[in-house]
Design an enzyme around this catalytic site. Sequence first.
Site, mmCIF file in Angstrom:
data_model
loop_
_atom_site.group_PDB
_atom_site.id
_atom_site.type_symbol
_atom_site.label_atom_id
_atom_site.label_comp_id
_atom_site.label_asym_id
_atom_site.label_seq_id
_atom_site.Cartn_x
_atom_site.Cartn_y
_atom_site.Cartn_z
ATOM 1 N N GLU A 167 -16.767 4.282 0.491
ATOM 2 C CA GLU A 167 -15.652 3.434 0.223
ATOM 3 C C GLU A 167 -15.698 2.353 -0.885
ATOM 4 O OE1 GLU A 167 -13.953 2.107 4.568
ATOM 5 O OE2 GLU A 167 -15.984 1.379 4.087
ATOM 6 N N TRP A 203 0.969 -1.110 -0.079
ATOM 7 C CA TRP A 203 0.075 -0.117 0.216
ATOM 8 C C TRP A 203 0.903 1.195 0.135
ATOM 9 C CZ3 TRP A 203 -1.168 4.341 3.171
ATOM 10 C CH2 TRP A 203 -2.238 4.752 2.782
HETATM 11 C C1 G6P Z 1 -9.391 1.501 7.859
HETATM 12 C C2 G6P Z 1 -10.337 0.403 7.561
HETATM 13 C C3 G6P Z 1 -11.548 0.728 8.248
HETATM 14 C C4 G6P Z 1 -11.361 0.584 9.540
HETATM 15 C C5 G6P Z 1 -10.184 1.872 10.112
HETATM 16 C C6 G6P Z 1 -10.020 1.584 11.471
HETATM 17 O O1 G6P Z 1 -9.723 2.755 7.446
HETATM 18 O O2 G6P Z 1 -10.349 0.421 5.884
HETATM 19 O O3 G6P Z 1 -12.605 -0.265 7.721
HETATM 20 O O4 G6P Z 1 -12.656 1.103 10.338
HETATM 21 O O5 G6P Z 1 -9.045 1.430 9.225
HETATM 22 O O6 G6P Z 1 -9.429 0.264 11.651
HETATM 23 P P1 G6P Z 1 -9.290 -0.725 13.018
HETATM 24 O O7 G6P Z 1 -8.593 -1.773 12.887
HETATM 25 O O8 G6P Z 1 -8.637 0.245 14.080
HETATM 26 O O9 G6P Z 1 -10.891 -0.627 13.474
#
Ligand code: G6P
Length: 615
Positions: free
Chosen positions: A495, A76
């Site tokens: 998204e 990424w």
């Molecule tokens: C990224 C993902 C989201 C997620 C966020 C927080 O943006 O694409 O789906 O809600 O990170 O991630 P976490 O693992 O801390 O819930």
Amino acid sequence: MCGIVGYIGSREAYPILVKGLKRLEYRGYDSAGVALISNADQQLNVYKAKGKVSELESFVESKDISGKIGIAHTRWATHGEPCSANAHPHYSSSETLALIHNGIIENYAVLKENLQAKGYEFKSSTDTEVLVQLIEYIKVTNNLDLLTAVQLALQEVIGAYAIAVVEKDHPEQIIAARKSSPLVVGIGEDEYFLASDATPIVEYTDKVVYLNDEEIAVINRGEELKIVDLHNVEITPDVKTVVMNIGQLEKGGYPHFMLKEIFEQPDCILDCMRGRVNVEGTNVVLSAVIDHKERLIKAKRFVIVACGTSWHAALIGKHLIESFCRIPVEVEYASEFRYRDPVIDEQDVVLAISQSGETADTLAAVELAKSRGAFIYGICNAIGSSIPRATNTGSYIHVGPEIGVASTKAFTGQVTVLTMLALTLAKEKNTISEKEYLEIVQELNHIPEKMKQVLELNKQIAELSKIFTYAHNFIYLGRGYSYPVALEGALKLKEISYIHAEGYPAAEMKHGPIALIDAEMPVVVIATHNGLYEKVLSNIQEIKARKGKVIAIVSEGDTIIKNIADICIELPTTLECLDPLITTVPLQMLAYHIAVCKGMDVDQPRNLAKSVTVE
Ligand code: G6P
């Protein structure tokens, strides 16, 4: 962000590495690469391709992919655009070392300048190439072994890393290290695996070691795993057993992981409640709350830190904890909290919510709050990940691996744990009546069944989604418990369908967004019988008066809104505080089907990654 995999043993490494990369593609899919030390002539072959792992597979057709040792990476992009040159692994100048990296080397520019002054040339614009060149420089100039060179190089590095390095002339060894980015070593029979999380490892072994910050794994073929720190002090590996069902890592007949995960939710909620709500459905006990009840009860306030979807769950947690426990709750974006010098002390309890347990900002917020003496409670999904290991206590949501980049079952799992937390604590604090407590616990038990009824609407929602593929904008409205649901519905849509969507508290609409409403504007309104039904009804009238297209999420049997809204999605009724567990599901399905109709890559939307381990 970025997934890394490694293998050393008696099998061919390439198939294991590629399969592992596919499991980690949720972490990034801009480019992929592999480094293998070949069987016949001990060449260090590096192959890289822009795009997904499947592109790498096509690229290596007809190449020598033999080797019983190898490392691989799915990227990424942070430093440098997604292209083959910037893909990992990166060679050192002499092409005798290859390195993969997840994280950011913050002082790469200074290190690069120093190396350039010494004649080193760079083929990529990444921070990672600087690290492999630095290791080579230290190794060659001081005539050191790889481990010592890595230790010295990492002492010069500022930033986050999970790395793995192989050396052409040493096909018996992988050196791997971590700081602030996750890394797991799998221990098999005479073989070792390495990965950003346990998912590429579990089908080969259930014995794993989660590396801690500034630990280096020295993985030698045929020898015991050795762990040392940057100063070569040996650390005894803490071997854990992981339990993961391989079926959870496959699509199981669904076209996308996201749809599978939406449909898994009734079972996930049951798993989440298992052993916590008694069989009679009359009592809920979250053991971490009971174990630390004195500390939690005397808290001056709770602060919840999270990012993305987890932040939306946090907003629901605020409602639940304030309503039932009468404790003030603040909800913070972890990324803002950590840099704001927040007022936080030992009287505070900080809840950290994170699906992955690896989000860099949430982890940093936890460390900051901890350093100020706050008590830290984690609500995470990924077992053994960094955030649960950094907290004082916590509760896993137990919804199984979530692979679709757009979070679905983790959200409802987080809300379920927050509900159980609020109920357990409220009972201990005596801030909830027995009657209300019982009513909520009993209804919580019915949620999986009611979710199943909502999932039966899948066909209806797939049909109506076709109408809205034209839209460039969407508005989502809700009040009270439904406001975070509106935010989450809007986030899901943008998204995966790339349609701009705004979530708003319904009453705030007239302070701005109402100006956007015309005959082209779809407005999703959560208008169940709970909460401020009449007020939301007026908001719907205001939208219709301006010719907006209303998609109303209503309670079964609603007759009033049915006559006004363009489309109604009828849901089983539940208690107001449990509404989000029901109302979120049709919004997930709506986003999914609109994205599918538009031909989008639902599980791997552009520019996103599931686990954000960089700032
Ligand atoms: C990224 C993902 C989201 C997620 C966020 C927080 O943006 O694409 O789906 O809600 O990170 O991630 P976490 O693992 O801390 O819930």
